[in-house]
Design an enzyme around this catalytic site. Structure first.
Site, PDB file in Angstrom:
ATOM      1  N   ASP A  77       0.818  -1.206   0.000  1.00 36.42           N
ATOM      2  CA  ASP A  77       0.000   0.000   0.000  1.00 36.42           C
ATOM      3  C   ASP A  77       0.858   1.265   0.000  1.00 36.42           C
ATOM      4  OD1 ASP A  77      -2.190  -1.671   0.220  1.00 36.42           O
ATOM      5  OD2 ASP A  77      -2.298  -1.493   2.390  1.00 36.42           O
ATOM      6  N   TYR A  78       0.245   2.354  -0.429  1.00 35.89           N
ATOM      7  CA  TYR A  78       0.893   3.668  -0.456  1.00 35.89           C
ATOM      8  C   TYR A  78       1.538   4.009   0.885  1.00 35.89           C
ATOM      9  CZ  TYR A  78       1.241   8.768  -1.168  1.00 35.89           C
ATOM     10  OH  TYR A  78       1.689  10.065  -1.282  1.00 35.89           O
TER      11      TYR A  78
END
Length: 247
Positions: free
Chosen positions: A106-107
């Site tokens: 994820d970011y």
């Protein structure tokens, strides 16, 4: 051997542009040409001397490379982003081959991310039956009890998924700040797996890092650093995934 023949869909997948299954569909749809001729037969074999084009673009013939990146937070696990955010390939300016990430982080998640231009290797590691340990450290808001944490192993329903951890260990608890640090081992890696799992329990993730991928660790790397995998590491992780898939 220069003229050893291999199935066309395998050659396309090994180039890293798509999976073998999607390569098969491209062949069926008439999107693949060999030496200027459109090929629609899945049994077609080619050699390194043949010129293969997919959607009019020639396949590049380059050696396979394998990298491990310490992905920082705030970076997209992709080759491009429509919002012009920083992507992982921006951190690897010295890599000349067209590599792509194996899976995603994820970011807002940091840690180990593998990249390669070997489509077969990537598909092997992402095979749904593989059970390569992926170890994460998560800082969560709140302090769940043992009964609640036990649900992590049993599986927690989130949307249409059953999310579970193979194992977990409590690393620390801070009663003043009402936080806990957990080590979680996953075999699967569904979208926002740990974050969704903990949200369903009512303990949102504040910080998340993937510290191990199989026997690979972040030793010697700082956020944003990367290095090639050694031949021994490539062989070990390939053998582990192959063994599990066959079983």
């Amino acid at each position: 051997m220069a003229n050893q023949s291999e199935r066309l869909q395998k050659v396309i997948a090994q180039s890293g542009i798509t999976s073998r299954r999607k390569a098969e569909q491209l062949i069926i749809d008439g999107k693949v040409r060999v030496n200027g001729q459109t090929v629609t037969e899945l049994g077609t074999k080619v050699t390194s001397d043949d010129e293969v084009e997919v959607n009019g673009v020639p396949l590049e013939k380059e050696s396979h490379v394998y990298y491990m990146l310490y992905k920082p937070r705030g970076v997209i696990s992709s080759l491009k982003d429509d919002k012009n955010r920083k992507v992982v390939i921006d951190l690897m300016e010295e890599v000349t081959e067209r590599v792509f990430p194996i899976g995603r982080l994820d970011y807002d998640t940091s840690g180990i991310l593998l990249l390669t231009n070997d489509g077969e290797f990537a598909n092997l590691l992402m095979h749904p039956k593989h059970e390569i340990d992926k170890v994460y450290v998560a800082k969560i808001k709140g302090i769940p009890d043992k009964k609640e944490l036990g649900k992590l192993r049993k599986g927690i329903k989130a949307d249409d998924d059953i999310l579970k951890a193979v194992n977990y260990t409590i690393l620390s608890t801070d009663k003043k700040k009402n936080t806990m640090v957990l080590e979680l081992t996953l075999h699967e890696g569904k979208n926002r797996h740990i974050r969704r799992m903990m949200e369903q329990l009512g303990y949102p993730v504040m910080k998340l890092k993937r510290e191990k991928y199989g026997m690979l660790t972040l030793d010697g790397l700082q956020p944003g650093d990367y290095r090639p995998l050694t031949p021994k590491e490539i062989k070990q992780i390939r053998n582990q995934a192959s063994k599990i898939v066959k079983e």
